[in-house]
Design an enzyme around this catalytic site. Sequence first.
Site, PDB file in Angstrom:
ATOM      1  N   TYR A 147       6.227  14.182 -22.315  1.00  0.00           N
ATOM      2  CA  TYR A 147       5.650  14.172 -20.962  1.00  0.00           C
ATOM      3  C   TYR A 147       4.683  13.015 -20.713  1.00  0.00           C
ATOM      4  O   TYR A 147       3.883  13.072 -19.779  1.00  0.00           O
ATOM      5  CB  TYR A 147       4.972  15.505 -20.641  1.00  0.00           C
ATOM      6  CG  TYR A 147       5.898  16.680 -20.764  1.00  0.00           C
ATOM      7  CD1 TYR A 147       6.864  16.927 -19.799  1.00  0.00           C
ATOM      8  CD2 TYR A 147       5.829  17.538 -21.861  1.00  0.00           C
ATOM      9  CE1 TYR A 147       7.739  18.003 -19.914  1.00  0.00           C
ATOM     10  CE2 TYR A 147       6.698  18.613 -21.984  1.00  0.00           C
ATOM     11  CZ  TYR A 147       7.645  18.839 -21.011  1.00  0.00           C
ATOM     12  OH  TYR A 147       8.508  19.899 -21.125  1.00  0.00           O
ATOM     13  N   ALA A 148       4.753  11.966 -21.511  1.00  0.00           N
ATOM     14  CA  ALA A 148       3.866  10.808 -21.335  1.00  0.00           C
ATOM     15  C   ALA A 148       4.413   9.928 -20.211  1.00  0.00           C
ATOM     16  O   ALA A 148       5.036   8.893 -20.446  1.00  0.00           O
ATOM     17  CB  ALA A 148       3.736  10.026 -22.635  1.00  0.00           C
ATOM     18  N   ASN A 149       4.188  10.383 -18.995  1.00  0.00           N
ATOM     19  CA  ASN A 149       4.702   9.716 -17.806  1.00  0.00           C
ATOM     20  C   ASN A 149       3.647   9.771 -16.710  1.00  0.00           C
ATOM     21  O   ASN A 149       2.928  10.762 -16.588  1.00  0.00           O
ATOM     22  CB  ASN A 149       5.960  10.431 -17.290  1.00  0.00           C
ATOM     23  CG  ASN A 149       6.995  10.653 -18.364  1.00  0.00           C
ATOM     24  OD1 ASN A 149       7.519   9.706 -18.934  1.00  0.00           O
ATOM     25  ND2 ASN A 149       7.295  11.914 -18.653  1.00  0.00           N
TER      26      ASN A 149
ATOM     27  N   HIS B 207       7.236  19.197 -14.053  1.00  0.00           N
ATOM     28  CA  HIS B 207       8.023  18.101 -14.613  1.00  0.00           C
ATOM     29  C   HIS B 207       9.288  17.857 -13.787  1.00  0.00           C
ATOM     30  O   HIS B 207       9.688  16.706 -13.577  1.00  0.00           O
ATOM     31  CB  HIS B 207       8.376  18.393 -16.075  1.00  0.00           C
ATOM     32  CG  HIS B 207       9.045  17.253 -16.771  1.00  0.00           C
ATOM     33  ND1 HIS B 207       8.473  16.006 -16.892  1.00  0.00           N
ATOM     34  CD2 HIS B 207      10.255  17.168 -17.383  1.00  0.00           C
ATOM     35  CE1 HIS B 207       9.292  15.198 -17.549  1.00  0.00           C
ATOM     36  NE2 HIS B 207      10.380  15.882 -17.860  1.00  0.00           N
TER      37      HIS B 207
ATOM     38  N   ASP C  71       7.734   7.487 -20.736  1.00  0.00           N
ATOM     39  CA  ASP C  71       8.058   7.493 -22.155  1.00  0.00           C
ATOM     40  C   ASP C  71       9.519   7.090 -22.348  1.00  0.00           C
ATOM     41  O   ASP C  71      10.245   6.848 -21.377  1.00  0.00           O
ATOM     42  CB  ASP C  71       7.741   8.854 -22.779  1.00  0.00           C
ATOM     43  CG  ASP C  71       8.522  10.012 -22.172  1.00  0.00           C
ATOM     44  OD1 ASP C  71       9.640   9.804 -21.639  1.00  0.00           O
ATOM     45  OD2 ASP C  71       8.029  11.153 -22.235  1.00  0.00           O
TER      46      ASP C  71
ATOM     47  N   HIS D 178       0.834  -1.196   0.000  1.00  0.00           N
ATOM     48  CA  HIS D 178       0.000   0.000   0.000  1.00  0.00           C
ATOM     49  C   HIS D 178       0.873   1.252   0.000  1.00  0.00           C
ATOM     50  O   HIS D 178       1.786   1.372   0.801  1.00  0.00           O
ATOM     51  CB  HIS D 178      -0.926  -0.021   1.223  1.00  0.00           C
ATOM     52  CG  HIS D 178      -1.912   1.089   1.232  1.00  0.00           C
ATOM     53  ND1 HIS D 178      -2.232   1.764   2.377  1.00  0.00           N
ATOM     54  CD2 HIS D 178      -2.647   1.655   0.244  1.00  0.00           C
ATOM     55  CE1 HIS D 178      -3.128   2.690   2.104  1.00  0.00           C
ATOM     56  NE2 HIS D 178      -3.393   2.643   0.810  1.00  0.00           N
TER      57      HIS D 178
END
Length: 139
Positions: free
Chosen positions: A128-130, A106, A28, A20
């Site tokens: 920024y595909a994170n 970022h 990316d 948990h």
Amino acid sequence: MKKSALLNSELSYLVATLGHTDEITICDAGLPIPDGVSRIDLALTHGVPSFIETVRVMLSESQIEGAIVATEFAEVSPELYQALVAELQCEEEKTGKVLSLTHVSHEEFKQRTESSKAVVRTGECTPYANVIFQAGVVF
């Protein structure tokens, strides 16, 4: 052979060992991965596997309670950002649990990856595909 969607043994182990509030990053192809953090590199070539495919499989195998993204993701890559939001909404509907979505800069996002249990690198080449997923509980 496993019957569920996730076949990668490293990812299966990661999911099985999440506690948990543990965090995992799905990123990316360009996000720097900190030294000392486990790297699970799925990238084969540009776009393979995609960010959203990886998110879908990880959501099908693990319970999350929250997600963290960079503010720049929504601003620079709105289509993929909206696809992520849609996946999170589907997960809420399936599980009946509310998921938090937190936005940070970022730079703060990159620092936060240092505390991830693992970083899963995709072949995604969209800026920024994170996302950082925070593990939840199934009960």
